[in-house]
Enzyme design. Sequence first.
Site, mmCIF file in Angstrom:
data_model
loop_
_atom_site.group_PDB
_atom_site.id
_atom_site.type_symbol
_atom_site.label_atom_id
_atom_site.label_comp_id
_atom_site.label_asym_id
_atom_site.label_seq_id
_atom_site.Cartn_x
_atom_site.Cartn_y
_atom_site.Cartn_z
ATOM 1 N N ASP A 264 0.822 -1.211 0.000
ATOM 2 C CA ASP A 264 0.000 0.000 0.000
ATOM 3 C C ASP A 264 0.862 1.271 0.000
ATOM 4 O O ASP A 264 2.042 1.233 0.334
ATOM 5 C CB ASP A 264 -0.877 0.051 1.255
ATOM 6 C CG ASP A 264 -1.956 -1.013 1.244
ATOM 7 O OD1 ASP A 264 -1.934 -1.879 0.350
ATOM 8 O OD2 ASP A 264 -2.823 -0.983 2.137
ATOM 9 N N HIS A 406 3.925 -2.104 3.028
ATOM 10 C CA HIS A 406 4.003 -0.780 2.404
ATOM 11 C C HIS A 406 5.318 -0.678 1.633
ATOM 12 O O HIS A 406 6.381 -0.778 2.245
ATOM 13 C CB HIS A 406 3.910 0.311 3.469
ATOM 14 C CG HIS A 406 2.628 0.250 4.243
ATOM 15 N ND1 HIS A 406 2.435 -0.615 5.289
ATOM 16 C CD2 HIS A 406 1.455 0.924 4.085
ATOM 17 C CE1 HIS A 406 1.200 -0.471 5.753
ATOM 18 N NE2 HIS A 406 0.584 0.458 5.038
#
Length: 453
Positions: A264, A406
């Site tokens: 993400d 991430h």
Amino acid sequence: MKLKLTKIGKLVFVLLLLIIIFGLLFIYYKKDDIKSIHKIESNEFYDIKIDYEETGIEKIDKSIVEYVNDKKKEFIDIVDISGRVETSKYNLIVNVQNKEYNNLISVQATSFAYTGGAHYTREDKSFIYNTKINNYITFLDLLIDEDFDKIKPIILESLYNYAKDKKIILNEDWVNNGTKYSLENYELFYFNKEGLNIVFVPYQVASWADGEIIINIPYDKLKGIIKDEYLEGKLSTGIDLLPEQKPRDLEKYKDKLLIAFTFDDGPNKKTTTRLLEGIKEYDARVTFFVLGSRVENNKDVLIKAYTEGNQIGSHTYNHLNLLLLDDATVLSEINKTNEVIEKVIGKRPDLLRPPYGNINDNIKSLANMHIINWNIDTEDWKLKNREKIKENILKYARDGAIVLLHDIYTESVEGALLAMAELEKEGYAFVTIEEMIKLKGIDLDYSKTYYNF
Ligand code: ZN
């Protein structure tokens, strides 16, 4: 004549060589030093997320840091005074995007603060910097003789065309006030290969629900109006071909344990590129849930990710908590992201990962996308330690799992790669969400939220 170097001559020669080598190293080091800044601060009262890229130009970077620090201080002061948690956690998002073209760097800083009540408050601040004169400029500086009257009718025409296109009804008073010349009304503009773009923030010329309005004026309409130096543009090298993605043969993964790594908050030049190189060793494909606000600045790496077979999903435009938004803003957060991704890779994403995993039935029906959350939270953004991140993945890995990571942090990327090395030995294959559902024969349902398969 024979050239003979004296001892001193040789010494001078060696010194010069050293100066050149160190000079080049210095420039290289400086270039590599331009940083992408991602800060998350989280406690029981609030979440702060700050996202910007340095430009390498001291003046601009200083302005950006000042802006970010001001917004943070304002927010924390309010939180300190109110001192209690509403039903939703307080939240500050600061996104800074830079666009570079025609010797201009246009910096758009947007902050969204939620400090109780119904909605976020949005604030925009922009700086336009001319790299030829090494200073900030205003909109008037673009115009020949600073003659705003000449460009005004073209601006109005573009604005009304935009409204017609998007089926927005404009209020004349708002348009009059929002388009007359002032530093504030013309704070944000930038060039691209299509021409001059002027950004009107929400409430400037139209309602909040109509969102940010960007009008484009093509170069041929600007002749005789803006200075020649801005008319040149960098002409695009031929037609931009849309990237192509070739699906891989899934047959050989049929008897494997399947795990979907998802990343993400990117894309990010340095760390996403490293991830893309690293996963090749494990025959891995992954899913990226990208932020719309980061796509423009990281087009190349997004195209690379896509053409190499990875899946691109949406993580919305500004990373706002969707539960705190009105319907129009939810739609604009989702649609703007889908549009910008489609423009770059030629494919509209059909997967949505809502920020913080926050979703409800209303947002699902507005989005009309497949909602993908996760069942393995690596807490990578907090740990920032590759070994610990790896261990978290290995501890919870099982067939059908979705791992949350991430790709904006080096430690997350390295942790993911370390985990892949171990999991490969245990018989795992690393697949995208699309590949996972194909292999498991699942049809996704729009009304569900998926945590694993
Ligand atoms: Zn996120």
